[in-house]
Design a protein around this motif. Structure first.
Motif, PDB file in Angstrom:
ATOM      1  N   SER A 193     -34.469  22.858   3.879  1.00  0.00           N
ATOM      2  CA  SER A 193     -34.231  21.471   4.235  1.00  0.00           C
ATOM      3  C   SER A 193     -32.776  21.289   4.657  1.00  0.00           C
ATOM      4  CB  SER A 193     -34.567  20.545   3.063  1.00  0.00           C
ATOM      5  OG  SER A 193     -33.561  20.588   2.075  1.00  0.00           O
ATOM      6  N   VAL A 194     -32.539  20.337   5.539  1.00  0.00           N
ATOM      7  CA  VAL A 194     -31.178  20.067   5.994  1.00  0.00           C
ATOM      8  C   VAL A 194     -30.302  19.679   4.808  1.00  0.00           C
ATOM      9  CG1 VAL A 194     -29.760  18.677   7.548  1.00  0.00           C
ATOM     10  CG2 VAL A 194     -32.070  19.348   8.243  1.00  0.00           C
ATOM     11  N   LEU A 195     -30.848  18.886   3.910  1.00  0.00           N
ATOM     12  CA  LEU A 195     -30.088  18.478   2.725  1.00  0.00           C
ATOM     13  C   LEU A 195     -29.760  19.674   1.838  1.00  0.00           C
ATOM     14  CD1 LEU A 195     -28.873  16.276   0.926  1.00  0.00           C
ATOM     15  CD2 LEU A 195     -31.135  16.022  -0.137  1.00  0.00           C
ATOM     16  N   ALA A 196     -30.750  20.537   1.582  1.00  0.00           N
ATOM     17  CA  ALA A 196     -30.507  21.700   0.729  1.00  0.00           C
ATOM     18  C   ALA A 196     -29.437  22.605   1.330  1.00  0.00           C
ATOM     19  CB  ALA A 196     -31.803  22.463   0.512  1.00  0.00           C
ATOM     20  N   GLY A 197     -29.494  22.801   2.639  1.00  0.00           N
ATOM     21  CA  GLY A 197     -28.496  23.636   3.297  1.00  0.00           C
ATOM     22  C   GLY A 197     -27.105  23.048   3.188  1.00  0.00           C
ATOM     23  N   TYR A 198     -27.005  21.747   3.394  1.00  0.00           N
ATOM     24  CA  TYR A 198     -25.704  21.088   3.298  1.00  0.00           C
ATOM     25  C   TYR A 198     -25.143  21.185   1.882  1.00  0.00           C
ATOM     26  CZ  TYR A 198     -22.366  17.334   2.561  1.00  0.00           C
ATOM     27  OH  TYR A 198     -21.266  16.618   2.176  1.00  0.00           O
ATOM     28  N   LEU A 199     -25.969  20.880   0.880  1.00  0.00           N
ATOM     29  CA  LEU A 199     -25.501  20.926  -0.508  1.00  0.00           C
ATOM     30  C   LEU A 199     -25.121  22.349  -0.923  1.00  0.00           C
ATOM     31  CD1 LEU A 199     -28.007  18.448  -2.199  1.00  0.00           C
ATOM     32  CD2 LEU A 199     -25.637  18.009  -1.487  1.00  0.00           C
ATOM     33  N   ARG A 200     -25.872  23.336  -0.451  1.00  0.00           N
ATOM     34  CA  ARG A 200     -25.545  24.725  -0.774  1.00  0.00           C
ATOM     35  C   ARG A 200     -24.210  25.127  -0.180  1.00  0.00           C
ATOM     36  NH1 ARG A 200     -26.110  28.683   2.403  1.00  0.00           N
ATOM     37  NH2 ARG A 200     -27.709  27.653   3.697  1.00  0.00           N
ATOM     38  N   ARG A 201     -24.005  24.806   1.086  1.00  0.00           N
ATOM     39  CA  ARG A 201     -22.729  25.153   1.731  1.00  0.00           C
ATOM     40  C   ARG A 201     -21.559  24.407   1.098  1.00  0.00           C
ATOM     41  NH1 ARG A 201     -26.298  24.966   6.155  1.00  0.00           N
ATOM     42  NH2 ARG A 201     -25.750  22.802   6.611  1.00  0.00           N
ATOM     43  N   ARG A 202     -21.792  23.171   0.717  1.00  0.00           N
ATOM     44  CA  ARG A 202     -20.742  22.390   0.067  1.00  0.00           C
ATOM     45  C   ARG A 202     -20.375  22.995  -1.280  1.00  0.00           C
ATOM     46  NH1 ARG A 202     -21.088  15.898  -1.370  1.00  0.00           N
ATOM     47  NH2 ARG A 202     -18.830  15.557  -1.587  1.00  0.00           N
TER      48      ARG A 202
END
Length: 206
Positions: A193-202
Motif C-alpha cells: 500500500s502507498v501508506l505502508a510504503g511511506y510509513l516504512r521509509r519514514r
C-alpha cells in the motif's frame, strides 16, 4: 455511477480523512486569513469571463457532497490529533475527475495549514486517499503540481509518484494560466500500500 459507500472515513493516527462539513467554515476561514501568502501562489482562480458563479462555503460543501454521492469526487477534510488533544481541522484532500470505464483515473489535490506543515500530515493523508482510489477499482492517480511548488513536490516524491511530464498552461492559478508537472501512480506500480510504503521509509529514515 452512484457511490453507495459515501461518506468514507479513513484513519492512520494521528491523521484522519473525513467528509468536509459546513461547520468547518470557521476553521477554514481562520486558516486562510492567518496565512494568505501560503495559499495565494497556489490557489486555483477563475479565468476572465468564467461563467461559473462564486459559491459560498455552504454551497461548496453541498455541491461536493452531491457529487461525492454520484461517484464523481471524494472531498475530504484532514483532521490532525496532537498528543493528548482533540482532533483539529488542518487541511483538505480532494479526489476529483473520477472517471470509470476504460479510463479508471482520478486526480488528487491537497493543502495544509502552514503551522502544521512538515509533520507528515499531508503525505499520510494523500497516501490513504491514493490507496482508497485503488481499492475502489481506479487504475491511475494523477497529481498536478506547479514546478516551483517545492512543498507539494516533496509530498509526491515521498509517496513514490513518478514525473510523467509538463503540461503547459494547464490550470488557471493565482490569476494566470500556469504550467504544471504531472505526477502519476498506477495500481500495477504499487507492490505494497502507498501508506505502508511511506510509513516504512519514514521509519527507516528515523
Amino acid at each position: 455511477m452512484a457511490n453507495p459507500n459515501w461518506p468514507v472515513r479513513l484513519s492512520s493516527p494521528p491523521v484522519t480523512l473525513r467528509p468536509l462539513r459546513r461547520r468547518d467554515e470557521v476553521a477554514w476561514a481562520r486558516i486562510r486569513a492567518q496565512s494568505p501568502m501560503w495559499f495565494r501562489r497556489w490557489d486555483s482562480t477563475r479565468p476572465p469571463n468564467s461563467p461559473e458563479p462564486t459559491m459560498t462555503f455552504a454551497q461548496l460543501v453541498r455541491s461536493l457532497n452531491t457529487r461525492a454521492k454520484a461517484g464523481l469526487v471524494l472531498p475530504w477534510a484532514v483532521d490532525y490529533t496532537p498528543d493528548g488533544e482533540r482532533p483539529r481541522f488542518v487541511g483538505q484532500v480532494t479526489v476529483s475527475g473520477i472517471t470509470r470505464g476504460s479510463a479508471g483515473w482520478a486526480q488528487v489535490g491537497y493543502w495544509v495549514d502552514s503551522q502544521w506543515a512538515g509533520r507528515g500530515i499531508i503525505p499520510t493523508a494523500v497516501a490513504m486517499a491514493t490507496d482508497h482510489c485503488f481499492a475502489i477499482g481506479l487504475h491511475r492517480v494523477e497529481i498536478a503540481i506547479r514546478p516551483e511548488n517545492t512543498n507539494s513536490l516533496a509530498v509526491v516524491y515521498k509517496l513514490g509518484f513518478r514525473l510523467e511530464g509538463r503540461r503547459e498552461r494547464y490550470m488557471h492559478v493565482n490569476g494566470e494560466w500556469r504550467d504544471h508537472d504531472m505526477f502519476v501512480l498506477t495500481s500495477e506500480e504499487v507492490t505494497e500500500s502507498v501508506l505502508a510504503g511511506y510509513l516504512r521509509r519514514r521509519s527507516d529514515q528515523g
